[in-house]
Structures are given as structure tokens and as C-alpha cells.
Design a protein around this motif. Structure first.
Motif, PDB file in Angstrom:
ATOM      1  N   ILE A  36      56.341  34.284  56.495  1.00  0.00           N
ATOM      2  CA  ILE A  36      57.000  35.559  56.861  1.00  0.00           C
ATOM      3  C   ILE A  36      55.729  36.737  58.176  1.00  0.00           C
ATOM      4  O   ILE A  36      56.144  36.659  58.864  1.00  0.00           O
ATOM      5  N   ILE A  37      54.818  37.059  57.470  1.00  0.00           N
ATOM      6  CA  ILE A  37      53.720  37.775  58.425  1.00  0.00           C
ATOM      7  C   ILE A  37      53.095  36.970  59.183  1.00  0.00           C
ATOM      8  O   ILE A  37      53.580  37.265  61.118  1.00  0.00           O
ATOM      9  N   ILE A  38      53.010  36.230  59.535  1.00  0.00           N
ATOM     10  CA  ILE A  38      52.613  35.119  60.526  1.00  0.00           C
ATOM     11  C   ILE A  38      53.967  34.508  61.855  1.00  0.00           C
ATOM     12  O   ILE A  38      53.757  34.796  62.857  1.00  0.00           O
ATOM     13  N   ILE A  39      55.144  33.914  60.859  1.00  0.00           N
ATOM     14  CA  ILE A  39      55.998  33.778  61.676  1.00  0.00           C
ATOM     15  C   ILE A  39      56.664  35.502  62.402  1.00  0.00           C
ATOM     16  O   ILE A  39      56.946  35.661  63.717  1.00  0.00           O
ATOM     17  N   THR A  40      56.710  36.413  61.661  1.00  0.00           N
ATOM     18  CA  THR A  40      57.097  38.160  62.643  1.00  0.00           C
ATOM     19  C   THR A  40      55.677  38.210  64.199  1.00  0.00           C
ATOM     20  O   THR A  40      56.417  38.122  64.820  1.00  0.00           O
ATOM     21  N   ALA A  41      54.679  37.748  63.607  1.00  0.00           N
ATOM     22  CA  ALA A  41      53.680  38.154  64.739  1.00  0.00           C
ATOM     23  C   ALA A  41      53.675  37.215  65.495  1.00  0.00           C
ATOM     24  O   ALA A  41      53.937  37.645  66.968  1.00  0.00           O
ATOM     25  N   VAL A  42      54.046  36.183  65.281  1.00  0.00           N
ATOM     26  CA  VAL A  42      54.561  34.884  66.815  1.00  0.00           C
ATOM     27  C   VAL A  42      55.677  35.627  67.544  1.00  0.00           C
ATOM     28  O   VAL A  42      55.856  35.436  68.244  1.00  0.00           O
ATOM     29  N   LEU A  43      56.517  36.280  66.666  1.00  0.00           N
ATOM     30  CA  LEU A  43      58.428  36.204  67.536  1.00  0.00           C
ATOM     31  C   LEU A  43      58.167  37.230  68.427  1.00  0.00           C
ATOM     32  O   LEU A  43      58.674  37.396  69.054  1.00  0.00           O
ATOM     33  N   ILE A  60      62.239  43.352  64.594  1.00  0.00           N
ATOM     34  CA  ILE A  60      60.568  43.971  63.781  1.00  0.00           C
ATOM     35  C   ILE A  60      61.651  44.630  62.200  1.00  0.00           C
ATOM     36  O   ILE A  60      60.935  44.729  60.941  1.00  0.00           O
ATOM     37  N   ILE A  61      62.729  45.267  62.240  1.00  0.00           N
ATOM     38  CA  ILE A  61      63.144  45.933  61.621  1.00  0.00           C
ATOM     39  C   ILE A  61      63.636  45.140  60.434  1.00  0.00           C
ATOM     40  O   ILE A  61      63.482  44.960  59.706  1.00  0.00           O
ATOM     41  N   PHE A  62      64.335  43.938  61.139  1.00  0.00           N
ATOM     42  CA  PHE A  62      65.583  43.141  59.682  1.00  0.00           C
ATOM     43  C   PHE A  62      63.582  41.782  58.838  1.00  0.00           C
ATOM     44  O   PHE A  62      63.861  42.384  57.804  1.00  0.00           O
ATOM     45  N   ALA A  63      62.292  41.705  60.480  1.00  0.00           N
ATOM     46  CA  ALA A  63      61.281  40.662  59.228  1.00  0.00           C
ATOM     47  C   ALA A  63      60.953  41.996  58.145  1.00  0.00           C
ATOM     48  O   ALA A  63      60.017  41.580  57.501  1.00  0.00           O
TER      49      ALA A  63
END
Length: 88
Positions: A36-43, A60-63
């Protein structure tokens, strides 16, 4: 049986212990949180490059909510239960 033979026997018998799955839940939780951290950073980088600030903030709030629910589902369920009891 002398001490060396005893240690050799103990080593051989210890090598044949059956594997167990004690840490599998923590492993899956940790790896899920890392994904989740990796996907969040990329998006987040994609949204910033496209200059979509509203989508960036919402994502960012959703993640953060998703990461919180993956990393500690018991705390999330407790928080939802507390809000539910407060409202009703």
C-alpha cells in the motif's frame, strides 16, 4: 552415550522438526502495508505530475484510511464500534 553423541543426536532430531505457520498473519499484514505504501507513493507522484491537487489530497486521505485498516484492523473495528455506539 557421551556428550558429543548426545549433541549430535539432538542436532539431528532438531533438524526434522515440522514447520509451523505462527508468523504468517504478521507477515501478510506487513507485506500488505508495504504494498500500500508503494502504490500510494507512485500514485501520489502521478497526481502531482498531472497537477491534480484535489485528487492528490483525496487519494492521500483514502490511502491513509486503507493503510490504517490494513496495519491494525482491530483498532479500526474498535473505532467504528465507538462511533456507532456514540451515534445510536
Amino acid at each position: 552415550m557421551n556428550m558429543l553423541q548426545y549433541l549430535q543426536l539432538k542436532l539431528v532430531l532438531g533438524a526434522f522438526q515440522l514447520p509451523n505457520l505462527d508468523g504468517i498473519r504478521t507477515y501478510i499484514t506487513d507485506q500488505g502495508a508495504n504494498a500500500i505504501i508503494i502504490i500510494t507513493a507512485v500514485l501520489a507522484i502521478v497526481f502531482l505530475c498531472m497537477q491534480k491537487i484535489g485528487a492528490f489530497i483525496g487519494f492521500i486521505i483514502f490511502a491513509g484510511v486503507v493503510y490504517f485498516s490494513v496495519s491494525s484492523p482491530e483498532k479500526l473495528l474498535g473505532a467504528v464500534k465507538g462511533i456507532w455506539e456514540l451515534l445510536f
